[in-house]
Motif scaffolding. Structure first.
Motif: not given
Length: 553
Positions: A459-478, A496-504
């Motif tokens: 979850a921590i790893r993909i959170a870092g990438r998600l922060e960058r994705a939101q910055e690029r999109i320019g809109r809040p990710i819900q 079952t992807e969500h059970s790994l913590g890195d799928a959103i």
């Protein structure tokens, strides 16, 4: 027009049955047995036709049919009682439902007297179909934990509870509503206004115009005291007292009330209902603490009881007052005085933690009631309890901003740990320092907590990438789904992807899933997906290879 869902229908049945004081399954049975007339909202009715003052246009939707059916069943029950039907002719006490004879009478049809302005006509239907539908709905309602097979005990349990109401009535608004609802159903009235009209000669106009309804208490308690002598066991009386039990005990259903009466027939509410007043009292203490001796003593005693310590000395030691200081203080009070400022800080910190750490344990509750007793300089524990009941009554009537209203909760923000683990996750906290995304979004508000360190790290790893994705999109990710256990089917994809913590799964206001997908596609390194059935959702994951897909669901 779309038909109401079964859950919405059942909600209407429950609502109208509680209003009219009838057994809810008869409404569901009428709907199934009749399936007519065709209604203006695309539904079919409960076999209810115009009569007297009830016009056709008042019966042209399913909610109107249900409302009128409930009133008409009540009318029929009352008329049968007047004709000499005993309670046992209408109600099977052991089984807790209407008798076959009553169901057959309903199936034969009913035309109310011309003087009955609230009832309509029930058309005739197949009696066996009506009975079967009625018993099936009864069975569904009884599928709650510990529901008894034999309800012979119920009448005695209801009357035992009612006999204790006067003793335990404290004038809390929800207690008053419980008594008022019982009185309304008992007397066959539709609303509180009708019940108030019935009391018109016993209540002054000045009282009727006040917001404080405590003037009703005398009449309500007189009604309660007359129940046992007037009890005959007719269905509306059973429903009146079941409604009283449900509201008095703040239970979620009529069936829960039945189960609760098998285990406990006392009207005693217990000290648990004081918890909101105790927490409000604790929230006010820091502002009123002035370091007076009785205040310090009150808080020290609360600490002792809260933590189950043997004596006051142990409580002081737990608050940071050393054994040497206590020993020296016996001969030189100035030593204790000099330690008072540090003690005060610890006492106030204890008070600030109370709302977050209160687990409703008896020892904690006793500590807080004892604190109120000493703080308010009351002689007995019972006086403290009464004072807290008074607080609760004021809180129930208070408007936002009133001095007696509950203080706003205070957030206690713990220090951020050096490393997140399954044991130290803070729901409110950003996953990354100064980040946008929080652990609440990962866990669905705490509904699903990561079970191991690998899931947390993912979850921590993909959170870092998600922060960058939101910055690029320019809109809040819900976020709609992040982590969920395998098999929970929390996401739109249901995989079952969500059970790994890195799928959103997520969306962005104003953008379609396709727009997000096309924008992310060139640079997102892991999995990226979209759904034809959910046109605003997009999916990403942090797998170590590039993957793209479109799914129907």
């Amino acid at each position: 027009m779309a038909k109401l869902s079964p859950d919405r229908q059942n909600h209407l049945y429950i609502q109208e049955a509680a209003r009219a004081g009838i057994h809810k399954p008869i409404l569901a049975a009428l709907y199934k047995a009749h399936s007519q007339p065709s209604l203006g909202d695309g539904e079919t009715g409960l076999g209810i036709s115009p009569a007297n003052r009830i016009k056709l246009e008042q019966l042209n939707t399913l909610p109107e049919q249900i409302h009128c059916a409930a009133s008409t069943i009540r009318s029929l029950s009352e008329n049968l009682a007047k004709e000499g039907w005993a309670a046992s002719d209408l109600w099977h006490a052991e089984k807790g439902h209407y008798t076959d004879r009553f169901i057959e009478t309903v199936a034969a049809g009913y035309a109310p007297a011309s003087s009955d302005t609230a009832a309509a006509r029930i058309e005739a239907c197949d009696s066996q179909l009506l009975l079967q539908a009625y018993l099936e709905d009864c069975s569904r309602d009884c599928q709650v934990a510990d529901f008894p097979q034999n309800l012979d005990y119920l009448e005695g349990a209801l009357l035992t509870l009612v006999s204790g109401i006067s003793r335990y009535y404290t004038g809390l608004p929800w207690q008053r509503d419980a008594l008022r609802s019982a009185a309304r159903i008992w007397h066959g009235l539709d609303s509180g206004d009708e019940w108030m009209a019935k009391l018109a000669d016993k209540v002054s106009p000045a009282q009727a115009q006040t917001e404080d309804e405590s003037y009703l208490d005398r009449q309500l308690l007189q009604f309660i005291e007359q129940i046992a002598p007037k009890w005959t066991g007719y269905p509306h009386q059973v429903e009146a007292l079941l409604r009283l039990t449900q509201l008095w005990r703040q239970l979620d259903s009529r069936e829960s009330a039945i189960v609760s009466l098998r285990k406990n027939t006392s009207a005693e509410t217990g000290l648990k209902i004081l918890d909101p007043a105790l927490i409000a009292f604790a929230l006010r203490l820091p502002r009123s603490y002035s370091g007076k001796g009785y205040q310090r003593n009150a808080l020290t005693e609360a600490v002792r009881i809260w933590h189950g310590l043997e004596n006051r000395t142990a409580a002081l030691v737990s608050l940071g007052v050393s054994a040497e200081t206590l020993k020296a203080g016996k001969s030189d009070p100035a030593v204790l005085t000099s330690a008072a400022s540090g003690l005060d800080r610890e006492l106030l910190e204890f008070v600030r933690r109370i709302p977050a750490e209160y687990k409703e344990l008896d020892s904690q509750r006793q500590a807080l009631i004892g604190l109120a007793q000493l703080w308010r300089e009351l002689e007995t524990f019972e006086q403290a309890v009464r004072s807290l009941f008074d607080d609760l009554k004021l809180m129930n009537r208070a408007r936002a901003g009133d001095p007696v209203a509950p203080p706003r909760p205070v957030a206690l923000v713990p220090a951020r740990p050096e490393r997140w683990t399954p044991e130290n996750i803070q729901i409110h906290a950003p996953i990354l320092p100064d980040g946008y995304f929080t652990w609440a979004q990962v866990t669905g508000g705490g509904a699903w907590m990561p079970p191991d360190q690998a899931t947390v790290d993912a979850a921590i790893r993909i959170a870092g990438r998600l922060e960058r994705a939101q910055e690029r999109i320019g809109r809040p990710i819900q976020i709609t789904c992040w982590y969920s256990p395998a098999g929970s089917n929390a996401g739109a994809g249901g995989g079952t992807e969500h059970s790994l913590g890195d799928a959103i799964e997520f969306y962005c206001d104003g953008l379609t899933g396709n727009q997000i997908y096309w924008f992310l596609d060139p640079w997102w390194p892991g999995g990226l997906g979209r759904y034809t059935s959910f046109p605003h959702l997009c999916y990403i994951d942090d797998r170590n290879y590039r993957c793209r897909w479109v799914r129907d669901r």
